[in-house]
Design a protein around this motif. Sequence first.
Motif, PDB file in Angstrom:
ATOM      1  N   THR A  16       8.602  -7.112 -10.266  1.00 56.71           N
ATOM      2  CA  THR A  16       8.287  -7.553  -8.838  1.00 56.71           C
ATOM      3  C   THR A  16       9.166  -6.968  -8.077  1.00 56.71           C
ATOM      4  OG1 THR A  16       9.882  -9.599  -8.795  1.00 56.71           O
ATOM      5  CG2 THR A  16       7.565  -9.992  -9.675  1.00 56.71           C
ATOM      6  N   ALA A  17       9.111  -7.128  -6.679  1.00 54.31           N
ATOM      7  CA  ALA A  17       9.820  -6.129  -5.818  1.00 54.31           C
ATOM      8  C   ALA A  17      11.226  -6.796  -5.845  1.00 54.31           C
ATOM      9  CB  ALA A  17       9.262  -6.213  -4.447  1.00 54.31           C
ATOM     10  N   GLN A  18      11.393  -7.839  -5.609  1.00 51.42           N
ATOM     11  CA  GLN A  18      12.607  -8.506  -5.814  1.00 51.42           C
ATOM     12  C   GLN A  18      13.529  -8.145  -7.087  1.00 51.42           C
ATOM     13  OE1 GLN A  18       9.751 -10.084  -5.418  1.00 51.42           O
ATOM     14  NE2 GLN A  18       9.982 -11.194  -3.427  1.00 51.42           N
ATOM     15  N   ARG A  19      12.918  -8.247  -8.398  1.00 53.44           N
ATOM     16  CA  ARG A  19      13.585  -8.053  -9.556  1.00 53.44           C
ATOM     17  C   ARG A  19      13.862  -6.358  -9.553  1.00 53.44           C
ATOM     18  NH1 ARG A  19      10.130 -10.550 -14.344  1.00 53.44           N
ATOM     19  NH2 ARG A  19      11.173 -12.853 -14.378  1.00 53.44           N
ATOM     20  N   ARG A  20      12.823  -5.550  -9.171  1.00 50.94           N
ATOM     21  CA  ARG A  20      13.251  -4.273  -9.183  1.00 50.94           C
ATOM     22  C   ARG A  20      14.392  -3.733  -8.206  1.00 50.94           C
ATOM     23  NH1 ARG A  20      12.078  -1.154  -5.449  1.00 50.94           N
ATOM     24  NH2 ARG A  20      10.378  -2.247  -4.727  1.00 50.94           N
ATOM     25  N   VAL A  21      14.569  -4.623  -7.064  1.00 49.39           N
ATOM     26  CA  VAL A  21      15.810  -4.252  -6.149  1.00 49.39           C
ATOM     27  C   VAL A  21      17.077  -4.715  -7.002  1.00 49.39           C
ATOM     28  CG1 VAL A  21      16.826  -4.814  -4.347  1.00 49.39           C
ATOM     29  CG2 VAL A  21      14.502  -4.092  -4.108  1.00 49.39           C
ATOM     30  N   ALA A  35      27.707 -11.781  -7.916  1.00 49.59           N
ATOM     31  CA  ALA A  35      26.305 -11.953  -7.472  1.00 49.59           C
ATOM     32  C   ALA A  35      26.282 -11.913  -5.922  1.00 49.59           C
ATOM     33  CB  ALA A  35      25.960 -13.393  -7.837  1.00 49.59           C
ATOM     34  N   ASP A  36      27.345 -12.058  -5.161  1.00 49.00           N
ATOM     35  CA  ASP A  36      27.211 -12.084  -3.590  1.00 49.00           C
ATOM     36  C   ASP A  36      27.269 -10.554  -3.290  1.00 49.00           C
ATOM     37  OD1 ASP A  36      27.040 -14.758  -3.176  1.00 49.00           O
ATOM     38  OD2 ASP A  36      29.266 -14.887  -2.743  1.00 49.00           O
ATOM     39  N   GLU A  37      27.737  -9.568  -4.143  1.00 49.78           N
ATOM     40  CA  GLU A  37      27.601  -8.161  -3.805  1.00 49.78           C
ATOM     41  C   GLU A  37      26.289  -7.694  -4.036  1.00 49.78           C
ATOM     42  OE1 GLU A  37      32.287  -6.813  -4.429  1.00 49.78           O
ATOM     43  OE2 GLU A  37      30.907  -7.031  -6.164  1.00 49.78           O
ATOM     44  N   VAL A  38      25.764  -8.140  -5.098  1.00 45.39           N
ATOM     45  CA  VAL A  38      24.271  -7.830  -5.339  1.00 45.39           C
ATOM     46  C   VAL A  38      23.406  -8.199  -4.426  1.00 45.39           C
ATOM     47  CG1 VAL A  38      22.410  -8.137  -7.120  1.00 45.39           C
ATOM     48  CG2 VAL A  38      24.620  -7.908  -8.031  1.00 45.39           C
ATOM     49  N   LEU A  39      23.429  -9.536  -3.893  1.00 41.60           N
ATOM     50  CA  LEU A  39      22.796  -9.900  -2.801  1.00 41.60           C
ATOM     51  C   LEU A  39      22.783  -8.984  -1.566  1.00 41.60           C
ATOM     52  CD1 LEU A  39      20.748 -12.084  -1.627  1.00 41.60           C
ATOM     53  CD2 LEU A  39      22.924 -13.497  -0.878  1.00 41.60           C
ATOM     54  N   THR A  40      24.046  -8.991  -1.099  1.00 39.84           N
ATOM     55  CA  THR A  40      24.289  -8.155   0.027  1.00 39.84           C
ATOM     56  C   THR A  40      23.628  -6.477  -0.021  1.00 39.84           C
ATOM     57  OG1 THR A  40      26.313  -9.000   0.432  1.00 39.84           O
ATOM     58  CG2 THR A  40      26.077  -6.889   1.400  1.00 39.84           C
ATOM     59  N   ARG A  41      23.703  -6.198  -1.220  1.00 38.38           N
ATOM     60  CA  ARG A  41      23.108  -4.657  -1.420  1.00 38.38           C
ATOM     61  C   ARG A  41      21.507  -4.847  -1.631  1.00 38.38           C
ATOM     62  NH1 ARG A  41      27.619  -1.273  -4.878  1.00 38.38           N
ATOM     63  NH2 ARG A  41      29.368  -1.889  -3.840  1.00 38.38           N
ATOM     64  N   GLU A  48      14.096  -9.524   2.947  1.00 42.98           N
ATOM     65  CA  GLU A  48      13.563 -10.970   2.620  1.00 42.98           C
ATOM     66  C   GLU A  48      14.103 -11.517   1.278  1.00 42.98           C
ATOM     67  OE1 GLU A  48      10.230  -8.064   1.338  1.00 42.98           O
ATOM     68  OE2 GLU A  48      11.819  -8.097   3.099  1.00 42.98           O
ATOM     69  N   ILE A  49      14.780 -10.730   0.432  1.00 44.67           N
ATOM     70  CA  ILE A  49      15.352 -11.162  -1.022  1.00 44.67           C
ATOM     71  C   ILE A  49      16.187 -12.569  -0.483  1.00 44.67           C
ATOM     72  CG2 ILE A  49      17.215  -9.944  -1.312  1.00 44.67           C
ATOM     73  CD1 ILE A  49      16.227  -9.566  -4.243  1.00 44.67           C
ATOM     74  N   SER A  50      16.130 -13.471  -1.603  1.00 49.20           N
ATOM     75  CA  SER A  50      16.779 -14.556  -1.139  1.00 49.20           C
ATOM     76  C   SER A  50      17.905 -14.996  -2.336  1.00 49.20           C
ATOM     77  CB  SER A  50      15.963 -16.184  -1.439  1.00 49.20           C
ATOM     78  OG  SER A  50      15.556 -16.287  -2.805  1.00 49.20           O
ATOM     79  N   ARG A  51      18.773 -15.542  -1.859  1.00 48.66           N
ATOM     80  CA  ARG A  51      20.074 -15.861  -2.578  1.00 48.66           C
ATOM     81  C   ARG A  51      19.545 -16.399  -4.142  1.00 48.66           C
ATOM     82  NH1 ARG A  51      25.300 -16.454  -2.072  1.00 48.66           N
ATOM     83  NH2 ARG A  51      25.112 -16.236   0.185  1.00 48.66           N
ATOM     84  N   ALA A  52      18.620 -17.315  -4.158  1.00 49.79           N
ATOM     85  CA  ALA A  52      18.215 -17.977  -5.280  1.00 49.79           C
ATOM     86  C   ALA A  52      17.500 -16.829  -6.324  1.00 49.79           C
ATOM     87  CB  ALA A  52      17.164 -18.989  -4.921  1.00 49.79           C
ATOM     88  N   THR A  53      16.775 -16.071  -5.607  1.00 47.98           N
ATOM     89  CA  THR A  53      15.876 -15.142  -6.471  1.00 47.98           C
ATOM     90  C   THR A  53      17.095 -14.143  -7.209  1.00 47.98           C
ATOM     91  OG1 THR A  53      14.246 -15.185  -5.019  1.00 47.98           O
ATOM     92  CG2 THR A  53      14.474 -13.237  -6.220  1.00 47.98           C
ATOM     93  N   VAL A  54      18.024 -13.725  -6.353  1.00 44.41           N
ATOM     94  CA  VAL A  54      19.215 -12.932  -7.164  1.00 44.41           C
ATOM     95  C   VAL A  54      19.838 -13.563  -8.164  1.00 44.41           C
ATOM     96  CG1 VAL A  54      21.482 -11.801  -6.570  1.00 44.41           C
ATOM     97  CG2 VAL A  54      19.483 -11.378  -4.855  1.00 44.41           C
ATOM     98  N   TYR A  55      20.152 -14.775  -7.898  1.00 44.27           N
ATOM     99  CA  TYR A  55      20.934 -15.739  -9.117  1.00 44.27           C
ATOM    100  C   TYR A  55      20.131 -15.747 -10.208  1.00 44.27           C
ATOM    101  CZ  TYR A  55      25.275 -16.544  -6.428  1.00 44.27           C
ATOM    102  OH  TYR A  55      26.535 -16.409  -5.765  1.00 44.27           O
ATOM    103  N   ASN A  56      18.928 -16.222  -9.786  1.00 44.93           N
ATOM    104  CA  ASN A  56      17.705 -16.343 -10.913  1.00 44.93           C
ATOM    105  C   ASN A  56      17.606 -15.127 -11.764  1.00 44.93           C
ATOM    106  OD1 ASN A  56      17.568 -19.256 -10.432  1.00 44.93           O
ATOM    107  ND2 ASN A  56      15.610 -18.600  -9.302  1.00 44.93           N
TER     108      ASN A  56
END
Length: 138
Positions: A16-21, A35-41, A48-56
Amino acid sequence: MSDLLERLRGRGWRMTAQRRVVAEVLDGEHVHLTADEVLTRAAVRLPEISRATVYNTLGELVSLGEVSEVATDGRAKRYDPNAHRPHHHLVCSRCDAIRDVHPGGDLLADLPATERFGFTVHEAEVTYRGLCPDCTRT
């Protein structure tokens, strides 16, 4: 450079777009992001990517064995895409910068039988600590 994206595509991982990013943010050499650095980048590339999506996604990548969790001195876990090439870590004691290192030798063979205490050893992790060049100058 890590080959995380290629490995994931080879596994048929639904990209998905979120997983790819998230995978793109993690892909590279000497990458050890929280995880927070991944979210920020990731949010720079896909706001529109969410914290939950990054953590999951990070949890799934760890479960798949495509990314390793690295913890240093009780600080936030970092995520290492170099999960398929055995290596150790060099950590700066001041700024917590982490680099992958690949020293020669066989750590398992170097552990004498008298120091194994009956354990069947199958893995060794080494963390080297010191000051990085930037911290040495300050």
